[in-house]
Design a protein around this motif. Sequence first.
Motif, PDB file in Angstrom:
ATOM      1  N   TYR A  35      34.580 -24.412  -2.234  1.00  0.00           N
ATOM      2  CA  TYR A  35      35.719 -24.310  -3.043  1.00  0.00           C
ATOM      3  C   TYR A  35      37.007 -25.046  -2.885  1.00  0.00           C
ATOM      4  N   GLU A  70      34.797 -15.053  -1.537  1.00  0.00           N
ATOM      5  CA  GLU A  70      34.342 -16.349  -1.541  1.00  0.00           C
ATOM      6  C   GLU A  70      33.349 -16.380  -0.111  1.00  0.00           C
ATOM      7  N   LYS A  93      30.173 -15.049  -1.344  1.00  0.00           N
ATOM      8  CA  LYS A  93      29.444 -15.628  -2.420  1.00  0.00           C
ATOM      9  C   LYS A  93      28.922 -17.142  -1.935  1.00  0.00           C
ATOM     10  N   ALA A  94      29.773 -17.823  -1.187  1.00  0.00           N
ATOM     11  CA  ALA A  94      29.539 -19.103  -0.903  1.00  0.00           C
ATOM     12  C   ALA A  94      28.056 -19.433  -0.267  1.00  0.00           C
TER      13      ALA A  94
END
Length: 336
Positions: free
Chosen positions: A177, A272, A275-276
């Motif tokens: 990100y 994140e 989620k990553a």
Amino acid sequence: MPVVDGINIPEDMKGSLKASNKRDSVLGVRPASETTEAEHATIEAHPKPLWTRIRASCREAFSEFFGTMILVLFGNGVVAQVVLSNNQKGDYQSISWGWGLGVMLGVYVSGISGSHLNPAVTFAMCVFRKFPWRKWPVYAVSQILGGICAAAIVYGNYKSAIDAYEGGPDIRTVPGYSDTASAGIFCTYPAEFMTRTGQFFSEFVASSILMFVIFALTDSGNMAAGPLMPLAMFFTIFGIGACFGWETGYAINLARDFGPRLVSYMLGYGTEVWKAGNYYFWVPAVAPFFGCTFGGWLYDMFLYVGPESPTNMPYLGLRRFVKPGAEKHHNDHSPV
């Protein structure tokens, strides 16, 4: 006049002699075998301090906690130094060295409890070495808490460097990100090209190697490492990192990955962290259990001849699930 060790002692010195003997016994300057029953009663009349009793009952949990904390302190610390210095204060091999040193020192610290430092290792010990199942939750919680505390300490130590690297005190980003993500300091993230199957397989293979080697190093019927176990574990972790660590970061340990990941989430890195990598977070939490169990089974099935392993029991130990007392007589000779 009484006689002590061939020496005549006047009556008026008997009281002083008894008091002196009692003091020496309490201070430990006289062998316990020479302590009289009356002195024993006096000593036992003073119970141990509360903390001494708590420590005695929780010593194994404390051992796993601090051993894992040392492991993650050195591991996360070296990653922080390499990442935040833009590879000016180390490189990938430095990370392999740092994690190896962390494991070695963690093993030294936690010898009291057996130096598991990994819930998956403890699980495999329960399955193949008759380690008490009732201890698994205690060990696992202690290990995870050790990883959490270590990650928090590393963050506190490197906060100023993280602020400068990320671009501000309110900026916290995750690999994938941002080009200046610092979340990888605390837990593992897969390479962008890795598929879900590849992620799992990478962690599975590394965990299998880890457990296979641990069983080899602790097998008295093989070339056991003995007092060199910490050094042997250093080379094991260094080798796994140097040879199999690039794709997923070789977490191979729920406590080493999930605990610090949770800390990073609480410190503001956001959702994140979960989620990553296409929700990669569950892979290093689950794959090590499968990998360590497989690695332990592989070693026992082909190399181990001790009585503790179910692979050396009739029907691979499965009969005890049908008839709980069936293996009792067979294992009467077992030292465990």
